[in-house]
Design a protein around this motif. Structure first.
Motif, short mmCIF file in Angstrom:
data_model
loop_
_atom_site.label_atom_id
_atom_site.label_comp_id
_atom_site.label_asym_id
_atom_site.label_seq_id
_atom_site.Cartn_x
_atom_site.Cartn_y
_atom_site.Cartn_z
N TYR A 189 -0.86 -2.46 13.07
CA TYR A 189 -0.92 -1.57 11.92
C TYR A 189 0.17 -0.51 12.10
CZ TYR A 189 -5.38 -3.73 10.73
OH TYR A 189 -6.35 -4.63 10.38
N GLU A 190 1.17 -0.57 11.24
CA GLU A 190 2.34 0.28 11.38
C GLU A 190 2.13 1.64 10.70
OE1 GLU A 190 4.70 -0.59 13.26
OE2 GLU A 190 4.43 -2.75 13.48
N ASP A 191 3.12 2.52 10.87
CA ASP A 191 3.08 3.83 10.20
C ASP A 191 3.20 3.64 8.68
OD1 ASP A 191 2.82 5.37 12.50
OD2 ASP A 191 5.00 5.34 12.85
N GLY A 192 2.65 4.60 7.96
CA GLY A 192 2.76 4.59 6.50
C GLY A 192 1.57 4.00 5.80
N ILE A 193 0.43 3.86 6.51
CA ILE A 193 -0.78 3.34 5.86
C ILE A 193 -1.41 4.46 5.05
CG2 ILE A 193 -3.02 2.27 6.22
CD1 ILE A 193 -2.00 1.18 8.85
N ARG A 244 -13.49 4.32 -6.17
CA ARG A 244 -12.61 3.24 -5.71
C ARG A 244 -11.74 3.75 -4.56
NH1 ARG A 244 -8.88 1.74 -9.84
NH2 ARG A 244 -9.36 3.71 -10.87
N LEU A 245 -11.68 2.96 -3.50
CA LEU A 245 -10.81 3.26 -2.36
C LEU A 245 -9.69 2.24 -2.33
CD1 LEU A 245 -13.58 4.69 -1.48
CD2 LEU A 245 -12.64 4.54 0.83
N ARG A 246 -8.47 2.73 -2.23
CA ARG A 246 -7.30 1.86 -2.16
C ARG A 246 -6.60 2.08 -0.83
NH1 ARG A 246 -4.50 2.77 -8.14
NH2 ARG A 246 -6.31 2.15 -9.40
N VAL A 247 -6.24 1.00 -0.19
CA VAL A 247 -5.52 1.06 1.08
C VAL A 247 -4.24 0.24 0.93
CG1 VAL A 247 -5.59 0.62 3.56
CG2 VAL A 247 -7.68 1.28 2.34
N ASP A 248 -3.12 0.87 1.20
CA ASP A 248 -1.81 0.20 1.20
C ASP A 248 -1.26 0.29 2.62
OD1 ASP A 248 0.62 -0.89 0.73
OD2 ASP A 248 1.31 0.63 -0.70
N ARG A 294 2.68 -6.34 3.73
CA ARG A 294 1.76 -5.29 3.30
C ARG A 294 0.47 -5.90 2.81
NH1 ARG A 294 4.90 -0.60 3.20
NH2 ARG A 294 3.13 0.64 2.48
N PHE A 295 -0.64 -5.32 3.28
CA PHE A 295 -1.96 -5.68 2.79
C PHE A 295 -2.39 -4.63 1.78
CE2 PHE A 295 -2.99 -8.20 6.76
CZ PHE A 295 -3.00 -9.40 6.09
N LYS A 302 -11.57 -6.22 -1.73
CA LYS A 302 -10.72 -7.37 -2.01
C LYS A 302 -9.35 -7.15 -1.38
CE LYS A 302 -12.94 -8.50 -6.42
NZ LYS A 302 -12.72 -8.72 -7.88
N PHE A 303 -8.72 -8.24 -0.94
CA PHE A 303 -7.45 -8.17 -0.24
C PHE A 303 -6.39 -8.93 -1.03
CE2 PHE A 303 -10.83 -7.81 2.80
CZ PHE A 303 -10.43 -6.80 3.66
N ARG A 304 -5.17 -8.41 -0.91
CA ARG A 304 -4.03 -9.11 -1.50
C ARG A 304 -2.82 -8.88 -0.61
NH1 ARG A 304 -0.22 -7.85 -5.61
NH2 ARG A 304 -1.23 -5.83 -5.96
N LEU A 305 -2.10 -9.94 -0.36
CA LEU A 305 -0.93 -9.89 0.51
C LEU A 305 0.32 -9.72 -0.33
CD1 LEU A 305 0.26 -10.16 3.38
CD2 LEU A 305 0.39 -12.62 2.97
N ARG A 306 1.18 -8.76 0.06
CA ARG A 306 2.44 -8.53 -0.63
C ARG A 306 3.56 -8.53 0.39
NH1 ARG A 306 3.23 -2.99 -3.79
NH2 ARG A 306 3.51 -2.24 -1.65
N LEU A 307 4.56 -9.41 0.17
CA LEU A 307 5.67 -9.51 1.10
C LEU A 307 6.66 -8.38 0.90
CD1 LEU A 307 6.27 -13.37 0.86
CD2 LEU A 307 4.98 -12.11 2.59
#
Length: 248
Positions: free
Chosen positions: A133-137, A197-201, A217-218, A243-248
């Motif tokens: 888990y990198e910086d910027g979450i 709603r909670l959003r995690v990037d 990015r998840f 729910k999860f979604r993968l973004r390149l």
């Protein structure tokens, strides 16, 4: 008077036995006319068009390029398929375990100040894959289309089949919040719960063995229903789903 029979000459005897004109006399000095005609026709026969070598070379190059691209796609697909069968990748699992509202106040300028303490449990179900888990979450809390608070998750590494509990402090301020307060009170009285709603990037890197892949990015979207928004009180979470979604 008696009639004498007429005697006709025999046709065979009248036909000349030899041609009146010698065959050699019908030929010109240049030879037999029939042969001369064939010779002239063969002289003026159309020739086959020359082959264009440049076009054939281009066609071969295009065919070779397409074949190489096809083989490359097949090789990449086969590699991904083999890795998928070997690694059996699974998406990480998130759950919102605890949500505490430490500040929820309407200011004199009609702005709303909020602060949350959130406890998140992250699970890595993979047996052969680690997650960096990198910086910027970034994590945010929303009510309808209004962002109430925001915070960030720490940088850490999660090993195989590991469960990590994370405490996150969040704060924020919303402008022109008079309408939001009235809507919250009305919804709580009507339905007995408040939808948040909670959003995690989160940027992550996947590791298997000694190989560390590029950053992806998840995007995590969690719907949480709470019983109330009372300051300095642990909010009861009635239900939550992510729910999860993968973004390149």
């Amino acid at each position: 008077m008696s009639r004498h029979p007429k005697i006709h000459p025999d046709a065979s005897s009248a036909r000349p036995s030899a041609p009146l004109v010698p065959r050699a006399a019908s030929r010109s000095e240049q030879g037999d006319p029939s042969k001369r005609t064939l010779t002239q026709r063969s002289t003026y026969a159309p020739l086959a068009p020359p082959r264009k070598r440049g076009r054939s070379c281009c066609c071969r190059c295009v065919c070779y390029t397409l074949c190489l691209l096809f083989l490359l796609v097949v090789a990449v697909g086969a590699t991904i398929g083999i890795l998928y069968l070997v690694l059996k990748p699974k998406l990480p699992d998130y759950s919102i375990d605890r949500l505490q509202l430490t500040q929820f106040a309407l200011n004199q300028d009609s702005s709303l100040s909020t602060a949350f303490n959130v406890t998140i449990t992250a699970k890595n179900p993979n047996e052969k894959i680690g997650i960096y888990y990198e910086d910027g979450i970034e994590i945010t809390v929303w009510y309808n289309e209004t962002k109430l608070s925001e915070g960030s998750l720490p940088k850490f590494y999660q090993g195989h089949e590991n469960t990590t509990v994370i405490d996150v402090q969040m704060s924020g301020q919303s402008q022109d919040a008079t309408g939001i307060m009235s809507t919250l009170e009305e919804q709580q009285q009507t339905t007995g719960n408040i939808p948040l709603r909670l959003r995690v990037d989160q940027p992550v890197r996947i590791k298997f063995g000694k190989l560390k892949l590029m950053e992806v990015r998840f995007l995590v979207r969690c719907g949480v229903f709470v019983d109330s928004l009372a300051a300095n009180n642990v909010i009861k979470i009635q239900s939550s789903s992510c729910k999860f979604r993968l973004r390149l």
